[in-house]
Design a protein around this motif. Structure first.
Motif, PDB file in Angstrom:
ATOM      1  N   LYS A  67       3.286  14.058 -14.648  1.00 34.24           N
ATOM      2  CA  LYS A  67       2.299  14.741 -15.291  1.00 34.24           C
ATOM      3  C   LYS A  67       2.090  16.224 -15.431  1.00 34.24           C
ATOM      4  CE  LYS A  67      -1.037  11.013 -14.480  1.00 34.24           C
ATOM      5  NZ  LYS A  67      -2.545  10.814 -13.782  1.00 34.24           N
ATOM      6  N   ALA A  98       3.966   9.772  -9.824  1.00 38.62           N
ATOM      7  CA  ALA A  98       3.652   9.590 -11.522  1.00 38.62           C
ATOM      8  C   ALA A  98       1.895  11.251 -11.217  1.00 38.62           C
ATOM      9  CB  ALA A  98       2.465   8.698 -11.342  1.00 38.62           C
ATOM     10  N   GLY A  99       1.740  11.502 -10.137  1.00 42.06           N
ATOM     11  CA  GLY A  99       1.058  12.388 -10.509  1.00 42.06           C
ATOM     12  C   GLY A  99       1.915  14.121 -10.921  1.00 42.06           C
ATOM     13  N   ARG A 159       2.647   2.009  -3.359  1.00 38.01           N
ATOM     14  CA  ARG A 159       0.864   1.899  -4.060  1.00 38.01           C
ATOM     15  C   ARG A 159       1.349   3.818  -4.238  1.00 38.01           C
ATOM     16  NH1 ARG A 159      -3.601   3.236  -3.808  1.00 38.01           N
ATOM     17  NH2 ARG A 159      -3.701   2.400  -2.490  1.00 38.01           N
ATOM     18  N   LYS A 160       1.075   4.355  -3.328  1.00 38.01           N
ATOM     19  CA  LYS A 160       0.010   5.817  -2.855  1.00 38.01           C
ATOM     20  C   LYS A 160       1.936   6.801  -3.210  1.00 38.01           C
ATOM     21  CE  LYS A 160      -2.519   4.458   1.216  1.00 38.01           C
ATOM     22  NZ  LYS A 160      -2.539   5.491   2.092  1.00 38.01           N
ATOM     23  N   GLU A 187       0.581  -1.195   0.740  1.00 39.72           N
ATOM     24  CA  GLU A 187       0.100  -0.113  -0.082  1.00 39.72           C
ATOM     25  C   GLU A 187       0.751   1.319   0.389  1.00 39.72           C
ATOM     26  OE1 GLU A 187      -3.040   0.186  -0.290  1.00 39.72           O
ATOM     27  OE2 GLU A 187      -3.205  -1.783  -0.657  1.00 39.72           O
ATOM     28  N   MET A 224       3.906   5.349  -5.501  1.00 40.58           N
ATOM     29  CA  MET A 224       4.335   5.661  -7.007  1.00 40.58           C
ATOM     30  C   MET A 224       3.133   6.462  -7.774  1.00 40.58           C
ATOM     31  SD  MET A 224       5.190   1.469  -7.635  1.00 40.58           S
ATOM     32  CE  MET A 224       4.749   1.826  -9.728  1.00 40.58           C
ATOM     33  N   ASP A 225       2.174   6.590  -7.294  1.00 41.51           N
ATOM     34  CA  ASP A 225       0.790   7.512  -7.345  1.00 41.51           C
ATOM     35  C   ASP A 225       1.160   8.878  -7.346  1.00 41.51           C
ATOM     36  OD1 ASP A 225      -0.482   4.730  -7.879  1.00 41.51           O
ATOM     37  OD2 ASP A 225      -1.581   5.222  -6.549  1.00 41.51           O
ATOM     38  N   LYS A 226       1.778   9.237  -6.369  1.00 37.13           N
ATOM     39  CA  LYS A 226       2.109  10.408  -6.068  1.00 37.13           C
ATOM     40  C   LYS A 226       2.958  10.712  -6.953  1.00 37.13           C
ATOM     41  CE  LYS A 226       4.469  12.983  -1.877  1.00 37.13           C
ATOM     42  NZ  LYS A 226       4.390  12.558  -0.585  1.00 37.13           N
TER      43      LYS A 226
END
Length: 90
Positions: free
Chosen positions: A85, A81-82, A74-75, A71, A77-79
């Motif tokens: 962008k 990736a955001g 994943r958090k 978890e 990686m999402d952060k």
């Protein structure tokens, strides 16, 4: 979480708990032997150094399994990736 990641996580937990179980048994034998023989005096080569190193390794594994688990990864990686962008200006 997909099946493969869940399976890997269960295998890691299984190895950790098995290692923890063996640590408990061996620690009980070494400390019990010292206690019955000459009182609980710390000896570097009497197995206490081995237990100390093993305990440190178990703490690192526990920290990586329970604190920095899937978890958390994943958090992050999402952060990240955001952040990468970029908005497209037309």
């Amino acid at each position: 979480m997909d099946y493969n990641r869940a399976y890997d996580r269960v295998q890691q937990l299984k190895k950790f708990y098995k290692n923890l179980f063996w640590f408990g048994i061996i620690a009980a034998v070494i400390i019990g032997n010292d206690w019955f023989n000459d009182g609980l005096h710390y000896k570097i080569f009497g197995g206490h150094l081995l237990l100390t190193i093993w305990a440190l390794i178990l703490m690192v594994k526990a920290f990586s399994l329970f604190v920095f688990g899937d978890e958390w990864e994943r958090k992050i990686m999402d952060k990240e990736a955001g952040k990468n962008k970029k908005t497209i200006d037309f």
